[in-house]
Every structure is written in C-alpha cells, then in structure tokens.
Design an enzyme around this catalytic site. Structure first.
Site, short mmCIF file in Angstrom:
data_model
loop_
_atom_site.label_atom_id
_atom_site.label_comp_id
_atom_site.label_asym_id
_atom_site.label_seq_id
_atom_site.Cartn_x
_atom_site.Cartn_y
_atom_site.Cartn_z
N CYS A 13 0.78 -1.20 0.14
CA CYS A 13 0.10 0.08 0.03
C CYS A 13 0.79 1.23 -0.12
CB CYS A 13 -0.94 0.07 1.14
SG CYS A 13 -0.13 0.09 2.72
N ASP B 102 2.50 2.49 2.50
CA ASP B 102 2.42 3.02 3.72
C ASP B 102 3.78 2.88 4.38
OD1 ASP B 102 -0.01 3.93 3.68
OD2 ASP B 102 -0.95 2.35 4.98
N CYS C 191 -1.83 3.39 7.75
CA CYS C 191 -3.27 3.17 7.96
C CYS C 191 -3.60 3.08 9.50
CB CYS C 191 -3.83 1.95 7.26
SG CYS C 191 -3.21 0.47 7.92
N CYS D 41 -0.45 -5.12 7.36
CA CYS D 41 -0.13 -3.90 8.34
C CYS D 41 0.70 -4.45 9.24
CB CYS D 41 -1.53 -3.17 8.69
SG CYS D 41 -2.66 -2.87 7.35
#
Ligand code: FES
Length: 147
Positions: free
Chosen positions: A32, A34, A61, A105
C-alpha cells in the site's frame, strides 16, 4: 474491526518520535506504500540488554497504528533476540485476527521492529516491497501529527 483495534486507534500508546533512542528502524509496505518508523531504547536488566521502551510514527493506516501501539507494549522487557523472533501475527495477536487485507499492516510493524533491531538498515517487509527507508531520511523536518 474489533473493539480492541478501535480502542488502540482511539488511544494509541507510545506514539511519537523518541529522542535519545538507541535504535531506529523504518519499513515500507509494498502493498500500500504506507511507512512506519520505530524507536527503541534499551536498558540493562541483571546483565541482560532488554527493551526498555519503544515508540513509533506511522505514515500509514489505522490498523498499522493499532498494531504498532500493541507491539511497542508487547516488546517491553524483551531481549533484542526475543523481539526479533516475534512475527507480525505475534505482535498483533492481542488485537484478534486481522482481516486478510490487513495482515500486511502487522508485517509493516514487524519490518520496522526488525529493521531497528538489526541496525536500521533498509528492511522491506516483503520480498517484492520497494525499499522506502531512503525516502524517509529526514530532509529538513518531516513530522506527522495525530489528533
Ligand atoms: Fe497498508 Fe495498513 S493498509 S499498512
């Protein structure tokens, strides 16, 4: 999302840059884009070097924030070796199972932790992930403020 994740997002622990940290690590997610940075301070405990505390900044996130909040609590008192053995799944376990699309994540947090513990060299979280640590090197001052 579970309530626990919601709580961690509402009131993240150990958020922010740490001055005087012994180790700093950064990881970027190839999934992503991030990024997450973690600071670690060690202490001596009976002749063993253990993690005294850790903080983080997330350029990412909310799930990564929740996992990092949890992880920075879980690694307190662990030796670097013990912390190195923790997977993203271990670090996010108290939050309950993550949805498949959010597993990376937790791996982002794992990547930043391992990067810090291995001397802050670039450590992408997945073999396909681009190395983003270079782009995070402070040029002037970059600060993310959470409200
Ligand atoms: Fe990529 Fe969470 S969506 S780190």
């Amino acid at each position: 999302m579970s309530n626990t994740i919601d709580e961690a997002i509402r009131d993240p622990k150990n958020l922010g840059e740490m001055t005087g940290a012994d180790a700093v690590g950064t990881a970027g997610s190839g999934d992503c884009g991030d990024m997450l940075r973690m600071w670690i301070k060690f202490r001596d405990e009976g002749g063993r070097r253990v993690i005294d505390r850790a903080t983080f900044q997330s350029f990412g996130c909310q799930t990564a924030i929740a996992v990092a909040s949890m992880a920075t609590e879980l690694i307190k008192g662990k030796t670097p070796q013990e912390a190195m053995e923790m997977s993203g799944e271990d670090l996010s376990a108290p939050l309950g199972p993550l949805p498949p699309m959010k597993i990376h994540c937790a791996q982002l947090v794992e990547g930043a932790l391992k990067n810090a513990l291995t001397g802050g060299e670039a450590a992408p979280v997945a073999p396909s992930a681009p190395v983003l640590a270079d782009s995070l090197q402070p040029k002037g001052s970059v600060k993310i403020t959470f409200r």
